[in-house]
Structure formats: C-alpha cells, structure tokens
Design an enzyme around this catalytic site. Structure first.
Site, mmCIF file in Angstrom:
data_model
loop_
_atom_site.group_PDB
_atom_site.id
_atom_site.type_symbol
_atom_site.label_atom_id
_atom_site.label_comp_id
_atom_site.label_asym_id
_atom_site.label_seq_id
_atom_site.Cartn_x
_atom_site.Cartn_y
_atom_site.Cartn_z
ATOM 1 C CG ASP A 112 40.099 15.849 23.088
ATOM 2 O OD1 ASP A 112 39.805 15.603 24.498
ATOM 3 O OD2 ASP A 112 39.453 15.319 22.350
ATOM 4 C CG ASP A 114 40.842 11.645 23.885
ATOM 5 O OD1 ASP A 114 40.016 12.555 24.308
ATOM 6 O OD2 ASP A 114 41.222 11.272 22.839
ATOM 7 C CD GLU A 169 41.744 13.352 19.576
ATOM 8 O OE1 GLU A 169 41.232 14.177 19.088
ATOM 9 O OE2 GLU A 169 41.618 12.431 20.183
#
Length: 192
Positions: A112, A114, A169
C-alpha cells in the site's frame, strides 16, 4: 571431448537442464525437462494469476465489504474482522457492491503506497519505487491518491516504513485491502 561420446560436454548438458522458474525466476535444475516451476507453491501462484488476477480471488472466501470509515463489514452490515474467517464471504456474495475488500493471507499480499499520486500521476519517489514492479497488477486506492500493488508472498508480519520519502506498507496476513477495480497498471499477481 571431455569423455562424452555424444559431443556435449557436462557443462553444456547442465546448462540445457537449468532453466528459470516461469513464476519467480529462480534457477531450476530437474531431470524432468518439462518442469517450468521451481516449486508447487510457484505453480499454484501462476495458476491463480492466469488471465484476470482477481479471477481466482473471486472463488476465495476472503471478501468483506467496508463502511464509510473503511471498517470491514459483512453483507448484513454487521462488523467483520480481518482475523475471523467466519465473517468473510465468497466473491460472488460481495459482487455488485461498491465498497469491497480482500482479506490477505494464503499467499496473497499487497503493498500500500499512501499519498503518492498527484493529479493521477505518481510522484518522483513512487515512480522510482514502481520500477521494481513493472508487471504487477496495481490499483488506485479509494482516496484516489494512493496505490495498491497486488501480488503473492509468504505470510509474515506487516511493516510500515518511509522509503525515500514514500509511505510504504507491506501486508501478507491479518489485514484486508480495499479493491477498487480502478486499474493503474494492468498485470499479474507476482511475487512481492
């Protein structure tokens, strides 16, 4: 000649039997000249990823919905949990809903990123990071400014790090990730 009556040296014979796994690229040496994967795990991952990377996932009982706060819920509206399989659904149950998510595990994983898209384009740090994933399936996150890199990996603890100014992540189990269908990069579920 090196004692080989067929005109092929031992080194040449070894090169002919050594190939790379079609899934992960690891060198494989087998007496079976038809082997194309280094392990049964890679064979399973490759089978799951054929055609549409989410086609195999639709048959997995690992789906949840999510509410406006991105909390996982069951189709009934009751809370779901990324660690309680009894709260997960098959893909056909959540099909047609807007806010769906997939619970990671059993070899399925996600990275992930962001806040890395600006005007729909990756910032400099994200552009550099994405060079390591040229054939992976990547979606735009629900916020519109993040990316989800989908793939496969052995289960392990999740990590959150800042890498060259980029929030990264990595998760392999105990989490669900939103599935938007907003394709940033078409590709496959490859090792992460």
């Amino acid at each position: 000649m090196s004692g080989n009556t067929r005109g092929i040296t031992r080194e040449k014979a070894l090169q002919l039997t050594m190939r790379k796994c079609e899934w992960c690229g690891t060198a494989i040496v087998y007496k079976n000249a038809q082997a194309v994967y280094c392990s049964s795990r890679c064979r399973v991952y490759a089978h799951r990823a054929r055609n549409n990377p989410f086609a195999a996932l639709r048959n997995e009982k690992r789906w949840v919905l999510w509410d406006t706060n991105k909390r996982p819920i069951m189709p009934s509206g009751a809370p779901a949990s990324s660690t309680d399989p009894s709260t997960w659904s098959m893909g056909h149950v959540v099909n047609g809903h807007l806010n769906i998510g997939f619970v990671l595990g059993d070899g399925f994983a996600c990275i992930d990123l962001d806040h890395c898209l600006v005007g729909g384009r990756p910032n400099e740090a994200a552009s550099e990071f994405l060079k390591s994933y040229p054939k992976h399936y990547i979606e735009i996150s629900p916020s519109g400014d993040g990316l989800h890199i989908w793939g496969t990996a052995d289960e392990g603890p999740g990590t959150r790090r800042i890498e060259n100014g980029l929030s990264v992540e990595r998760y392999t189990t105990g989490r669900y990730i939103t599935v938007t269908g907003r394709v940033f990069q078409p590709g496959n579920l490859l090792p992460l």
